[in-house]
Motif scaffolding. Structure first.
Motif, PDB file in Angstrom:
ATOM      1  N   TRP A   1      39.862  34.850  39.547  1.00 34.24           N
ATOM      2  CA  TRP A   1      40.068  33.489  39.827  1.00 34.24           C
ATOM      3  C   TRP A   1      41.410  32.965  39.539  1.00 34.24           C
ATOM      4  CZ3 TRP A   1      42.013  31.735  35.454  1.00 34.24           C
ATOM      5  CH2 TRP A   1      41.554  32.363  34.101  1.00 34.24           C
TER       6      TRP A   1
ATOM      7  N   GLU B   1      33.312  33.824  40.999  1.00 31.88           N
ATOM      8  CA  GLU B   1      32.559  32.824  41.092  1.00 31.88           C
ATOM      9  C   GLU B   1      33.089  31.336  40.903  1.00 31.88           C
ATOM     10  OE1 GLU B   1      32.422  35.527  39.456  1.00 31.88           O
ATOM     11  OE2 GLU B   1      30.673  36.267  38.471  1.00 31.88           O
TER      12      GLU B   1
ATOM     13  N   VAL C   1      37.741  39.819  43.723  1.00 33.76           N
ATOM     14  CA  VAL C   1      39.080  39.306  43.421  1.00 33.76           C
ATOM     15  C   VAL C   1      38.572  38.330  42.077  1.00 33.76           C
ATOM     16  CG1 VAL C   1      40.661  37.676  44.377  1.00 33.76           C
ATOM     17  CG2 VAL C   1      39.420  39.405  45.973  1.00 33.76           C
TER      18      VAL C   1
ATOM     19  N   THR D   1      40.612  43.447  41.390  1.00 30.11           N
ATOM     20  CA  THR D   1      41.476  42.917  40.237  1.00 30.11           C
ATOM     21  C   THR D   1      40.940  42.189  39.412  1.00 30.11           C
ATOM     22  OG1 THR D   1      43.361  42.852  41.677  1.00 30.11           O
ATOM     23  CG2 THR D   1      43.463  41.652  39.560  1.00 30.11           C
ATOM     24  N   GLY D   2      40.844  42.628  38.017  1.00 33.16           N
ATOM     25  CA  GLY D   2      40.092  41.922  37.224  1.00 33.16           C
ATOM     26  C   GLY D   2      40.165  42.451  35.718  1.00 33.16           C
ATOM     27  N   SER D   3      39.283  42.184  34.827  1.00 35.72           N
ATOM     28  CA  SER D   3      39.265  42.870  33.440  1.00 35.72           C
ATOM     29  C   SER D   3      39.180  44.213  33.350  1.00 35.72           C
ATOM     30  CB  SER D   3      38.380  41.874  32.521  1.00 35.72           C
ATOM     31  OG  SER D   3      36.952  42.170  32.893  1.00 35.72           O
TER      32      SER D   3
ATOM     33  N   LYS E   1      34.256  39.573  47.785  1.00 40.86           N
ATOM     34  CA  LYS E   1      33.665  39.281  46.813  1.00 40.86           C
ATOM     35  C   LYS E   1      34.512  38.282  45.794  1.00 40.86           C
ATOM     36  CE  LYS E   1      31.863  38.797  43.098  1.00 40.86           C
ATOM     37  NZ  LYS E   1      32.031  37.407  42.253  1.00 40.86           N
TER      38      LYS E   1
ATOM     39  N   PHE F   1      53.436  46.919  42.732  1.00 43.26           N
ATOM     40  CA  PHE F   1      52.998  46.215  41.397  1.00 43.26           C
ATOM     41  C   PHE F   1      51.662  46.910  40.845  1.00 43.26           C
ATOM     42  CE2 PHE F   1      50.288  43.151  39.506  1.00 43.26           C
ATOM     43  CZ  PHE F   1      50.948  42.505  38.621  1.00 43.26           C
TER      44      PHE F   1
ATOM     45  N   LEU G   1      43.934  46.078  36.400  1.00 43.91           N
ATOM     46  CA  LEU G   1      43.166  45.511  35.471  1.00 43.91           C
ATOM     47  C   LEU G   1      44.063  44.651  34.328  1.00 43.91           C
ATOM     48  CD1 LEU G   1      40.830  48.650  34.924  1.00 43.91           C
ATOM     49  CD2 LEU G   1      40.571  46.527  36.420  1.00 43.91           C
ATOM     50  N   GLY G   2      43.426  44.464  33.397  1.00 42.66           N
ATOM     51  CA  GLY G   2      44.250  43.483  32.438  1.00 42.66           C
ATOM     52  C   GLY G   2      45.452  43.826  31.868  1.00 42.66           C
TER      53      GLY G   2
ATOM     54  N   CYS H   1      47.975  38.083  34.559  1.00 40.46           N
ATOM     55  CA  CYS H   1      47.858  39.355  33.966  1.00 40.46           C
ATOM     56  C   CYS H   1      49.130  39.751  33.251  1.00 40.46           C
ATOM     57  CB  CYS H   1      47.408  40.278  35.105  1.00 40.46           C
ATOM     58  SG  CYS H   1      48.423  40.339  36.262  1.00 40.46           S
TER      59      CYS H   1
ATOM     60  N   GLU I   1      43.802  40.613  25.143  1.00 40.06           N
ATOM     61  CA  GLU I   1      44.336  39.845  26.156  1.00 40.06           C
ATOM     62  C   GLU I   1      43.835  38.347  25.706  1.00 40.06           C
ATOM     63  OE1 GLU I   1      42.935  40.415  30.267  1.00 40.06           O
ATOM     64  OE2 GLU I   1      44.855  40.204  30.838  1.00 40.06           O
TER      65      GLU I   1
ATOM     66  N   GLU J   1      28.542  43.932  41.943  1.00 43.34           N
ATOM     67  CA  GLU J   1      27.765  45.342  41.595  1.00 43.34           C
ATOM     68  C   GLU J   1      27.147  45.926  42.815  1.00 43.34           C
ATOM     69  OE1 GLU J   1      27.418  46.022  37.675  1.00 43.34           O
ATOM     70  OE2 GLU J   1      25.890  47.550  37.952  1.00 43.34           O
TER      71      GLU J   1
ATOM     72  N   THR K   1      35.272  45.023  33.275  1.00 47.88           N
ATOM     73  CA  THR K   1      34.749  45.006  34.680  1.00 47.88           C
ATOM     74  C   THR K   1      35.195  46.047  35.342  1.00 47.88           C
ATOM     75  OG1 THR K   1      34.800  42.392  34.721  1.00 47.88           O
ATOM     76  CG2 THR K   1      34.455  43.713  36.704  1.00 47.88           C
TER      77      THR K   1
HETATM   78  P1  NAD Z   1      36.531  39.631  35.642  1.00 42.66           P
HETATM   79  O1  NAD Z   1      36.655  41.121  35.325  1.00 42.66           O
HETATM   80  O2  NAD Z   1      35.831  39.007  35.073  1.00 42.66           O
HETATM   81  O3  NAD Z   1      36.058  39.239  37.194  1.00 42.66           O
HETATM   82  C1  NAD Z   1      36.994  39.918  38.238  1.00 42.66           C
HETATM   83  C2  NAD Z   1      35.737  39.933  39.726  1.00 42.66           C
HETATM   84  O4  NAD Z   1      35.193  41.057  39.491  1.00 42.66           O
HETATM   85  C3  NAD Z   1      35.188  38.580  39.740  1.00 42.66           C
HETATM   86  O5  NAD Z   1      35.259  38.420  41.242  1.00 42.66           O
HETATM   87  C4  NAD Z   1      33.921  39.159  39.219  1.00 42.66           C
HETATM   88  O6  NAD Z   1      32.674  38.561  39.906  1.00 42.66           O
HETATM   89  C5  NAD Z   1      33.653  40.520  39.521  1.00 42.66           C
HETATM   90  N1  NAD Z   1      32.829  41.365  38.619  1.00 42.66           N
HETATM   91  C6  NAD Z   1      32.398  41.165  37.457  1.00 42.66           C
HETATM   92  N2  NAD Z   1      31.520  41.921  37.088  1.00 42.66           N
HETATM   93  C7  NAD Z   1      31.440  42.737  37.906  1.00 42.66           C
HETATM   94  C8  NAD Z   1      30.620  44.056  38.269  1.00 42.66           C
HETATM   95  N3  NAD Z   1      29.547  44.580  37.220  1.00 42.66           N
HETATM   96  N4  NAD Z   1      30.800  44.723  39.266  1.00 42.66           N
HETATM   97  C9  NAD Z   1      31.353  44.296  40.618  1.00 42.66           C
HETATM   98  N5  NAD Z   1      32.137  42.791  40.284  1.00 42.66           N
HETATM   99  C10 NAD Z   1      32.102  42.470  39.090  1.00 42.66           C
HETATM  100  O7  NAD Z   1      37.899  38.980  35.673  1.00 42.66           O
HETATM  101  P2  NAD Z   1      38.500  37.410  35.922  1.00 42.66           P
HETATM  102  O8  NAD Z   1      38.088  36.592  34.630  1.00 42.66           O
HETATM  103  O9  NAD Z   1      38.237  36.877  37.182  1.00 42.66           O
HETATM  104  O10 NAD Z   1      39.958  37.817  35.808  1.00 42.66           O
HETATM  105  C11 NAD Z   1      40.922  37.814  34.778  1.00 42.66           C
HETATM  106  C12 NAD Z   1      41.121  39.270  34.611  1.00 42.66           C
HETATM  107  O11 NAD Z   1      41.941  39.817  35.619  1.00 42.66           O
HETATM  108  C13 NAD Z   1      42.121  39.501  33.206  1.00 42.66           C
HETATM  109  O12 NAD Z   1      41.866  40.720  32.610  1.00 42.66           O
HETATM  110  C14 NAD Z   1      43.418  39.735  33.889  1.00 42.66           C
HETATM  111  O13 NAD Z   1      44.390  40.510  33.222  1.00 42.66           O
HETATM  112  C15 NAD Z   1      43.041  40.500  35.089  1.00 42.66           C
HETATM  113  N6  NAD Z   1      43.891  40.286  36.136  1.00 42.66           N
HETATM  114  C16 NAD Z   1      44.783  41.603  36.470  1.00 42.66           C
HETATM  115  C17 NAD Z   1      45.730  41.509  37.388  1.00 42.66           C
HETATM  116  C18 NAD Z   1      46.455  42.843  37.854  1.00 42.66           C
HETATM  117  O14 NAD Z   1      47.160  42.788  38.886  1.00 42.66           O
HETATM  118  N7  NAD Z   1      46.426  43.837  37.128  1.00 42.66           N
HETATM  119  C19 NAD Z   1      46.097  40.215  38.039  1.00 42.66           C
HETATM  120  C20 NAD Z   1      45.130  39.321  37.814  1.00 42.66           C
HETATM  121  C21 NAD Z   1      44.122  39.260  37.086  1.00 42.66           C
END
Ligand code: NAD
Length: 487
Positions: free
Chosen positions: A151, A178, A149, A226-228, A175, A446, A250-251, A283, A380, A212, A231
């Motif tokens: 932040w 941070e 997840v 959900t994240g970049s 997870k 979504f 993702l982003g 996002c 982004e 990881e 990642t």
């Molecule tokens: P991030 O990718 O840095 O981190 C997301 C999660 O992944 C965190 O819990 C992080 O600890 C974990 N992570 C990082 N490296 C990893 C690895 N190698 N293996 C497994 N887990 C790992 O993203 P962020 O800065 O926390 O969030 C912002 C990003 O999330 C932006 O790009 C945003 O667009 C995206 N986002 C997307 C949506 C969507 O629904 N598409 C919604 C919200 C945020």
């Protein structure tokens, strides 16, 4: 006051085998508010073992009983809502009304999936020999789900994974980011402690270590993250050899298009919300603004007036519209995007600076004379910047929206039905908002297209993603078939 908070595995507090801790800061004051253990492979092993041990009991728990447990989590959360929202605001930063909204949406998603999970989604299909055979399509849980997840909406984006995964009969290892582990632990250990041990677990730690290790663990069959994009790509490459089911959100780099017929004043109001909610750390924030060339000056004036009327301040203070950014490195990125745009000919109409005060604040910033090739229109930004470009025809604007490799959402402001239909039919985005940006619907899936990943949360699709399909062909007798050997 700062607190140390252990992890939560099998309904027990667990500290890491190493004595390393991660700190959580209040982004409005830069003060440390607590610490969580920097977990790694050992803690993931322990959590996945607990989730695996609970897997079969949970899978065969009646769907109605699972629904009641989810509803109980909602009741417990409502009793603690104020404390939870306060901690969320201190740890994450956005304005308190936005945090309240996040918590309420998270609980609605628990209610929604509690009820949806009561309905089976399998089916009985016609058999080749209808009187003596039965053909069933079963929808079954995968087993252990790893939920990773970010932040920016730590409760909401967790709820969108946790609720359907549990309702579908999976056990979960979370997870959290941070940056927002304290709020996650507070919610899970106080409001989900009535679930059987091992069904819901939280491992805190860095992405590259705890995250990881979770992705790589052979007993984790689904990784819902959900994240970049970066990642997501890393997770996909780690998970690929094990053919895990990936659910990646993702982003984004969403476009906001003002049609030639649009009302300028309300379009500017809508854009301020779409671009600055959570200080632009959404996002689906509007990050690429397209306005007809003839409307540029009037629109820039309207959005500037709107933005200058907003109050920047700590999320916890009443009257704050826009809070701080979640960490200094995110502010540095916004500043870099603004500086690069200005160096290439864009003009800052308002904002652009860091206020002289503690906290990771960045002034909401409006830029004009922006071109698609600038970094601020390509990467982004994830911050309070509003870059405005112009276009000559709606088809040209649609082509420019689609030229970006990400495809999460897109918004159009218009009352012209022909323009609206042309836009939503052609735009490559998982969600299209006409006039009302950023509004989610629990029954409406979504997610994104292209580099944003193909996962869908919410709606029946958000439950389906945590169910795998099995076809059962059952001949009710053991009789021989005439097509068997010998020919
Ligand atoms: P991030 O990718 O840095 O981190 C997301 C999660 O992944 C965190 O819990 C992080 O600890 C974990 N992570 C990082 N490296 C990893 C690895 N190698 N293996 C497994 N887990 C790992 O993203 P962020 O800065 O926390 O969030 C912002 C990003 O999330 C932006 O790009 C945003 O667009 C995206 N986002 C997307 C949506 C969507 O629904 N598409 C919604 C919200 C945020």
């Amino acid at each position: 006051m700062s607190t140390d908070r252990p992890m939560w595995i099998a309904n027990e507090h667990v500290t890491a085998t190493t004595d390393e801790w991660l700190t959580s800061e209040d982004p409005a004051t830069e003060r440390v508010i607590g610490r969580v253990p920097a977990g790694g492979r050992d803690e993931v092993e322990r959590a996945v073992a607990a989730a695996t041990a609970a897997r079969d009991t949970w899978r065969f728990t009646a769907a109605n009983d699972r629904a009641e447990l989810l509803h109980e989590a909602v009741s417990k959360s409502l009793q603690r809502l104020d404390e939870l929202v306060e901690l969320l605001t201190r740890e994450q930063g956005k304005a308190r009304p936005e945090q309240e909204e996040e918590a309420e949406w998270a609980l609605t998603s628990l209610r929604y999936y509690a009820e949806l999970g009561r309905n089976g989604s399998g089916r009985v299909i016609p058999s080749a020999e209808p009187e003596t055979q039965l053909n069933l399509v079963l929808k079954q849980p995968y087993g252990v789900v790893g939920a990773i997840v970010p932040w920016n909406f730590p409760l909401l984006l967790l709820a969108w994974k946790l609720a359907p995964a549990l309702a579908a009969g999976n056990t979960v290892v979370i997870k959290p980011s941070e940056l927002t582990s304290l709020t996650t632990l507070e919610w899970i250990e106080r409001c989900f402690d009535h679930f059987p041990p091992g069904v819901v677990n939280v491992v805190t730690g860095r992405g590259a270590e705890a995250g990881e290790a979770l992705v790589a663990h052979p007993d984790v069959r689904v990784v819902a993250m959900t994240g970049s994009v970066e990642t997501g790509q890393r997770i996909a490459s780690v998970a690929a050899p094990m053919m895990k089911h990936l659910h990646l959100e993702l982003g984004g780099k969403d476009a906001f298009v003002v049609a030639p017929d649009a009302d300028v004043a309300t379009a500017a109001d809508a854009l301020a919300y779409a671009a600055l909610f959570n200080a632009g750390q959404v996002c689906t924030a509007s990050e690429r603004i397209y306005v007809p060339a003839a409307m540029r000056d009037g629109f820039a004036e309207a959005i500037t007036a709107k933005v200058e009327g907003l109050r920047l301040g700590p999320g916890i203070e009443a009257g704050t519209d826009v809070g701080p950014m979640a960490a200094d490195r995110f502010r540095t990125k916004v500043a870099r995007h603004v500086e690069e745009a200005v160096a290439r000919g864009a003009r800052v109409v308002t904002g652009g600076g860091r206020p002289d005060r503690p906290g990771y604040f960045f002034e909401p910033t409006v830029l004009v004379d922006v071109e698609d090739e600038m970094v601020i229109m390509q990467e982004e930004t994830f911050g309070p910047a509003i870059p405005i470009a112009t276009y000559d025809s709606l088809d040209e604007a649609i082509d420019r929206v689609n030229a970006h490799p990400m495809g999460l959402g897109a918004c159009l402001r218009s009352s012209d039905p022909v323009a609206v239909k042309r836009f939503y039919e052609r735009v490559e985005a998982g969600t299209v908002w006409i006039n009302d940006p950023l509004t989610d619907n629990y029954a409406g899936p979504f997610g994104g297209m292209k580099l944003t990943g193909g996962g869908r949360e919410l709606g029946p699709e958000g439950l389906e993603t945590f169910l795998q399909t099995k076809h059962v062909h059952w001949d009710l007798s053991e009789a021989s078939k005439d097509w068997w050997y010998p020919y």
